[in-house]
Write a protein that holds these residues in place. Structure first.
Motif, PDB file in Angstrom:
ATOM      1  N   LYS A 143      64.291  -0.795  76.130  1.00  0.00           N
ATOM      2  CA  LYS A 143      64.708  -1.051  74.751  1.00  0.00           C
ATOM      3  C   LYS A 143      66.065  -1.753  74.751  1.00  0.00           C
ATOM      4  N   PHE A 144      66.120  -2.933  74.183  1.00  0.00           N
ATOM      5  CA  PHE A 144      67.378  -3.693  74.186  1.00  0.00           C
ATOM      6  C   PHE A 144      68.236  -3.372  72.959  1.00  0.00           C
ATOM      7  N   THR A 145      68.699  -2.093  72.894  1.00  0.00           N
ATOM      8  CA  THR A 145      69.606  -1.744  71.798  1.00  0.00           C
ATOM      9  C   THR A 145      70.956  -1.392  72.403  1.00  0.00           C
ATOM     10  N   PHE A 146      72.025  -1.516  71.575  1.00  0.00           N
ATOM     11  CA  PHE A 146      73.352  -1.324  72.165  1.00  0.00           C
ATOM     12  C   PHE A 146      73.556   0.104  72.669  1.00  0.00           C
ATOM     13  N   LYS A 147      74.405   0.262  73.656  1.00  0.00           N
ATOM     14  CA  LYS A 147      74.559   1.536  74.372  1.00  0.00           C
ATOM     15  C   LYS A 147      75.808   2.283  73.916  1.00  0.00           C
ATOM     16  N   GLY A 148      75.674   3.622  73.889  1.00  0.00           N
ATOM     17  CA  GLY A 148      76.825   4.445  73.552  1.00  0.00           C
ATOM     18  C   GLY A 148      76.695   5.076  72.184  1.00  0.00           C
ATOM     19  N   LYS A 149      75.474   5.058  71.653  1.00  0.00           N
ATOM     20  CA  LYS A 149      75.257   5.678  70.343  1.00  0.00           C
ATOM     21  C   LYS A 149      75.277   7.197  70.485  1.00  0.00           C
ATOM     22  N   GLN A 150      74.610   7.682  71.552  1.00  0.00           N
ATOM     23  CA  GLN A 150      74.561   9.129  71.773  1.00  0.00           C
ATOM     24  C   GLN A 150      75.614   9.579  72.784  1.00  0.00           C
ATOM     25  N   LYS A 151      76.050  10.848  72.599  1.00  0.00           N
ATOM     26  CA  LYS A 151      77.096  11.410  73.465  1.00  0.00           C
ATOM     27  C   LYS A 151      76.691  11.384  74.941  1.00  0.00           C
ATOM     28  N   ASN A 152      75.441  11.789  75.196  1.00  0.00           N
ATOM     29  CA  ASN A 152      74.963  11.847  76.588  1.00  0.00           C
ATOM     30  C   ASN A 152      75.030  10.485  77.261  1.00  0.00           C
ATOM     31  N   GLU A 153      74.584   9.487  76.473  1.00  0.00           N
ATOM     32  CA  GLU A 153      74.565   8.115  76.988  1.00  0.00           C
ATOM     33  C   GLU A 153      75.995   7.652  77.291  1.00  0.00           C
ATOM     34  N   SER A 154      76.915   7.928  76.369  1.00  0.00           N
ATOM     35  CA  SER A 154      78.315   7.534  76.561  1.00  0.00           C
ATOM     36  C   SER A 154      78.884   8.192  77.808  1.00  0.00           C
ATOM     37  N   LYS A 155      78.610   9.499  77.947  1.00  0.00           N
ATOM     38  CA  LYS A 155      79.139  10.253  79.099  1.00  0.00           C
ATOM     39  C   LYS A 155      78.636   9.636  80.398  1.00  0.00           C
TER      40      LYS A 155
END
Ligand code: KIV
Length: 260
Positions: A143-155
């Protein structure tokens, strides 16, 4: 190596200018203005109209890189290792050595963090300079959506950035990473972050040159089109067609006639 050390020293001093090139004519122009020129595997979609970068082969990357090399005198040249060419340590080392030998580039770029850390460490142990790539990873992304929306993903991205830095990469591309997360990562690590769609908090910026020149028909939010070359080329080719049809081209000055 000196060029790479100088690039790292630019962090917090001067923004780093990067663009992609796939051939000599463009790399020659970019070399006057860029700190780093990337032979990106984006050439798969941009030049070959492939639906994914997965189809790009090592041979294709090497041939385009050889052309790009001829135009570069001063910039750092980085070549993307295409999908499937760094599955294992031994495969990655063999292919990275081949890329460096055939293209005389300064470094290679690999997509991913923790999952490919041991491979990256091994390349660096073998004196191959590596650029990291986090955020959207086009070679494996669903999925080509921007990263860092969710806390887990950011971490996870923060952890990956720290791991890549400790592995010894000299810089990290952040592709479509949320702006505040890019800022955090840029402040956390001592090597430059190069953003594409990741806000101006990064230490530098990269774009696909064909996008900024308006050669590509893409409409990504993060692209600024500096010129519409598509329109300009179209008009020029139409004028050529009209000249040929109406016999205005070639004139005698564009022809060779024997003096009688
Ligand atoms: O392949 C490419 O051109 C890239 C840039 C978009 C960073 O990886």
């Amino acid at each position: 190596m000196k060029k790479i050390k100088n690039l790292i020293l630019k962090k917090n001093k001067s923004k780093i200018v990067c663009l992609t090139a796939y051939s000599y004519n463009i790399s020659k122009i970019l070399d006057e203005h860029c700190d780093l020129i990337l032979v990106g595997d984006s050439l798969g979609s941009v030049l070959y109209n492939y639906s994914s970068t997965k189809e790009v082969t090592l041979d294709t990357m090497i041939e385009h890189s050889k052309s790009v090399r001829k135009g570069i005198k001063k910039s750092i040249m980085v070549v993307d290792m295409p999908f499937g060419t760094y599955k294992t340590k031994s495969l990655a080392l063999k292919n990275a050595k081949l890329i460096l030998k055939k293209t005389k580039c300064d470094a290679v770029k690999l997509e991913g963090g923790e999952k490919i850390l041991s491979i990256i460490k091994d390349l660096i142990k073998n004196k191959i300079p590596v650029m990291g790539h986090l955020g959207i990873l086009p070679q494996t992304e669903k999925k080509f959506t921007f990263k860092g929306k969710q806390k887990n993903e950011s971490k996870r991205i923060i952890k990956d950035a720290k791991l890549l830095e400790s592995a010894g990469v000299f810089s990290i591309v952040l592709e479509c990473v949320e702006g505040n997360l890019s800022k955090k990562i840029t402040n956390l690590i001592d090597i430059p972050t190069i953003g594409i769609g990741s806000s101006n908090h990064c230490d530098g910026q990269v774009l696909v040159t064909d996008d900024l020149l308006g050669l590509n028909q893409t409409n990504f939010k993060f692209v600024k089109k500096y010129v519409d070359l598509n329109k300009i080329i179209n008009k020029s080719i139409l004028n050529y067609r009209l000249d040929v049809k109406s016999k205005k081209f070639p004139k005698s000055k564009q022809s060779f006639f024997k003096k009688i």
